[in-house]
Design an enzyme around this catalytic site. Structure first.
Site, PDB file in Angstrom:
ATOM      1  NE  ARG A  12      -4.293  -1.479   1.585  1.00 31.59           N
ATOM      2  CZ  ARG A  12      -5.319  -1.922   2.369  1.00 31.59           C
ATOM      3  NH1 ARG A  12      -5.247  -1.853   3.699  1.00 31.59           N
ATOM      4  NH2 ARG A  12      -6.483  -2.494   2.009  1.00 31.59           N
TER       5      ARG A  12
ATOM      6  CE  LYS B 192     -21.481 -13.875   7.372  1.00 29.98           C
ATOM      7  NZ  LYS B 192     -21.727 -13.040   8.367  1.00 29.98           N
TER       8      LYS B 192
ATOM      9  N   GLY C 210      -8.511  -7.926  -1.142  1.00 30.68           N
ATOM     10  CA  GLY C 210      -8.770  -8.994   0.007  1.00 30.68           C
ATOM     11  C   GLY C 210      -8.025 -10.373  -0.314  1.00 30.68           C
TER      12      GLY C 210
ATOM     13  N   GLY D   4     -13.198  -3.986   0.220  1.00 32.82           N
ATOM     14  CA  GLY D   4     -14.779  -3.331   0.398  1.00 32.82           C
ATOM     15  C   GLY D   4     -15.074  -2.193  -0.340  1.00 32.82           C
TER      16      GLY D   4
HETATM   17  P1  AMP Z   1     -14.352 -13.638   2.248  1.00 32.99           P
HETATM   18  O1  AMP Z   1     -13.498 -12.812   3.302  1.00 32.99           O
HETATM   19  O2  AMP Z   1     -15.555 -13.434   2.536  1.00 32.99           O
HETATM   20  O3  AMP Z   1     -13.794 -13.522   0.758  1.00 32.99           O
HETATM   21  O4  AMP Z   1     -13.798 -15.102   2.792  1.00 32.99           O
HETATM   22  C1  AMP Z   1     -12.530 -15.611   2.518  1.00 32.99           C
HETATM   23  C2  AMP Z   1     -12.440 -16.843   3.481  1.00 32.99           C
HETATM   24  O5  AMP Z   1     -13.361 -17.817   3.113  1.00 32.99           O
HETATM   25  C3  AMP Z   1     -11.163 -17.429   3.346  1.00 32.99           C
HETATM   26  O6  AMP Z   1     -10.517 -17.162   4.596  1.00 32.99           O
HETATM   27  C4  AMP Z   1     -11.489 -18.841   3.213  1.00 32.99           C
HETATM   28  O7  AMP Z   1     -10.773 -19.954   3.963  1.00 32.99           O
HETATM   29  C5  AMP Z   1     -12.936 -19.090   3.374  1.00 32.99           C
HETATM   30  N1  AMP Z   1     -13.725 -20.140   2.638  1.00 32.99           N
HETATM   31  C6  AMP Z   1     -13.739 -20.432   1.293  1.00 32.99           C
HETATM   32  N2  AMP Z   1     -14.276 -21.523   1.159  1.00 32.99           N
HETATM   33  C7  AMP Z   1     -14.635 -21.921   2.279  1.00 32.99           C
HETATM   34  C8  AMP Z   1     -15.529 -23.001   2.626  1.00 32.99           C
HETATM   35  N3  AMP Z   1     -15.966 -24.093   1.636  1.00 32.99           N
HETATM   36  N4  AMP Z   1     -15.583 -23.273   3.883  1.00 32.99           N
HETATM   37  C9  AMP Z   1     -15.482 -22.329   4.736  1.00 32.99           C
HETATM   38  N5  AMP Z   1     -14.770 -21.204   4.641  1.00 32.99           N
HETATM   39  C10 AMP Z   1     -14.333 -21.188   3.444  1.00 32.99           C
END
Ligand code: AMP
Length: 377
Positions: free
Chosen positions: A39, A176, A330, A353
Site C-alpha cells: 500500500r 459469506k 482482499g 470493500g
Molecule cells: P471472504 O472474506 O468472504 O472473501 O472469505 C474468505 C475466506 O473464506 C477464506 O479465509 C477462506 O478460507 C474461506 N472459505 C472459502 N471457502 C470456504 C468453505 N467452503 N468453507 C469455509 N470457509 C471457506
C-alpha cells in the site's frame, strides 16, 4: 478528467504549493513491523509526481482501529520509517483515527487538517467508500484531484459496469454469501455469467435442494439464492466438492479426518471445503473463454494446503486467459500472490470493500466529493 473526476494535471502549476494527500497506508503489522508494504509502494506514483512538480507534499492516513490517541500499537512510526526510504521528501501526519473527528466527519477536524495546504489529493482508494473527514472534507474547501491509484481503480472498475469485453464472467467465492449478495445482484445486471465457489456456494446448492452436511450455510439467504438462480443469467455452481470428514479440523491435518472428493451432496458430518477437480476444470474453461473476468473470493479454504487446489486452478486460469482480468482485493489478491500469478492479472484492486461497493453502487463518497469539487471549480 475521467467522467468528471479531476486528475493531478487538473490542479495546475504546483511549484511551491503545499499539497495534502490522503493515502491508504493501512498496512498489515506484526509486532510493530510492516509485513507487506504494497500500500505504501502503490502511492509512490502520485507522491513522486507531486514532488517532481515542486510541491511540498504531506501525506495522511489511518492505520488499524486505534483505541485512542495514546494507542502506540497504531502509531504511524513504522510507516513513516518505510516512507522515508521510499519517498524521503514526503511528510507524514500521525494516524488520522487518533482523532474522533476523522470517523465522525467533524468539520472542525477537517478545518485543522487542511490548514496551511493549497490543494488536496485523494489516493486512498481503500478508504474512499467511507464518508470520513479526510475523504469528503477537504474537497469542499481546496482545489482537489484523484491521485494515480484512485483514478486507475475508478477507470477499471467503472469500466466493468459500462462496456466490458464479452463474455463477462464474475467469479465469486469466499465465506459469506450475505456479504456479497448486493454485489452479485448488481453484477447479474452486467455480466454474462457468474461462477460461484467457496463457502457461499453451499447456500446456492441448498437452494437447489442439495444436502450440505456441516458446510457453511446461511439458511436465511436460501430464498434469495433461489430467486437469483431462477433469473435469466447463468450461475455456475460446483458439481463436485472436496470435503473433510467427521473428526477432521481445518489447518490441522494431524487431527485426522478423511478428505474425499464427492458430488454436489455433502453427507451429514462432512464439510465442503473446496470445489472438486471436475468443477475446477469447468470453471477453468469458462474463464479461458471469457472476454472479461472479475474475481472476488477464494474457491475453498486455500490457506490450508489440503484445500487450495480449486483456488489455485482458478488463479492459474485467471493468469492464462486472454480476457481482461480484474482481481477484487482482499483474500483473492492474497491467493493470486500465494500462487505467484498476481503479475499476470491486468488489475489487482487495492481495496476489498471499496472495490465491491464501487461495482455495486457505481460510485463512492470519496469520488463524489472530488467530482463535486471540480464542478464548483
Ligand atoms: P471472504 O472474506 O468472504 O472473501 O472469505 C474468505 C475466506 O473464506 C477464506 O479465509 C477462506 O478460507 C474461506 N472459505 C472459502 N471457502 C470456504 C468453505 N467452503 N468453507 C469455509 N470457509 C471457506
Amino acid at each position: 478528467m475521467i467522467d468528471g473526476l479531476p486528475e493531478l494535471e487538473d490542479l495546475g502549476p504546483l511549484a511551491g504549493k503545499s499539497v495534502l494527500v490522503r493515502t491508504d497506508f493501512n498496512v498489515p503489522l506484526k509486532d510493530g513491523r510492516i509485513t507487506d508494504d504494497l500500500r505504501i509502494r502503490a502511492a509512490l506514483p502520485t507522491l513522486q509526481w507531486l514532488v517532481g512538480q515542486g510541491a511540498r507534499v504531506t501525506a495522511c492516513s489511518h492505520l488499524g482501529r486505534p483505541k485512542g490517541p495514546d494507542d502506540a500499537s497504531a502509531s504511524m512510526a513504522p510507516v513513516r520509517e518505510r516512507l522515508a526510504q521510499l519517498a524521503p521528501e514526503v511528510t507524514l501526519l500521525e494516524n488520522l483515527r487518533f482523532d474522533k473527528g476523522e470517523e465522525g466527519n467533524d468539520p472542525a477536524f477537517t478545518a485543522r487538517l487542511i490548514e496551511g495546504h493549497d490543494c488536496y489529493v485523494n489516493d486512498a482508494f481503500g478508504a474512499s467508500h467511507r464518508a470520513h473527514a479526510s475523504i469528503v472534507g477537504p474537497p469542499r474547501f481546496l482545489p482537489s484531484a484523484a491521485g494515480r491509484l484512485l483514478a486507475r481503480e475508478a477507470e477499471v472498475l467503472l469500466g466493468l459496469r459500462k462496456n466490458p469485453r464479452r463474455p463477462f464472467v464474475a467469479i465469486m467465492g469466499g465465506a459469506k454469501v450475505s456479504d456479497k449478495l448486493g454485489v452479485i445482484e448488481a453484477l447479474l445486471q452486467v455480466v454474462d455469467s457468474i461462477v460461484v465457489g467457496g463457502g457461499m456456494a453451499f447456500t446456492f446448492l441448498a437452494a437447489q435442494g442439495h444436502r450440505v452436511g456441516s458446510s457453511l450455510l446461511e439458511a436465511d439467504m436460501i430464498d434469495t439464492c433461489r430467486r437469483l438462480l431462477e433469473g435469466p443469467k447463468t450461475i455456475h455452481l460446483p458439481e463436485d466438492i472436496t470435503a473433510l470428514g467427521p473428526g477432521g479440523k481445518l489447518f490441522d491435518p494431524a487431527a485426522g479426518g478423511e478428505v474425499r472428493q464427492i458430488g454436489a451432496d455433502v453427507p451429514d458430518g462432512w464439510m465442503g471445503v473446496d470445489i472438486g477437480p471436475g468443477t475446477a476444470a469447468v470453471f477453468t474453461d469458462v474463464i479461458l473463454d471469457a472476454g472479461t473476468v472479475l474475481w472476488n473470493g477464494p474457491m475453498g479454504v486455500f490457506e490450508d494446503p489440503r484445500f487450495e487446489a480449486g483456488t489455485r486452478a482458478v488463479a492459474t486460469a485467471v493468469a492464462e486467459t486472454r480476457a481482461f482480468t480484474v482481481v477484487g482485493g482482499g483474500d483473492s489478491a492474497a491467493a493470486a500472490k500465494q500462487f505467484g500469478v498476481d503479475g499476470d492479472v491486468d488489475h489487482v484492486s487495492t481495496g476489498g470493500g471499496a472495490s465491491l461497493e464501487l461495482i455495486e453502487q457505481g460510485d463512492l463518497p470519496g469520488l463524489a466529493a472530488l467530482r463535486d469539487s471540480a464542478r464548483r471549480g
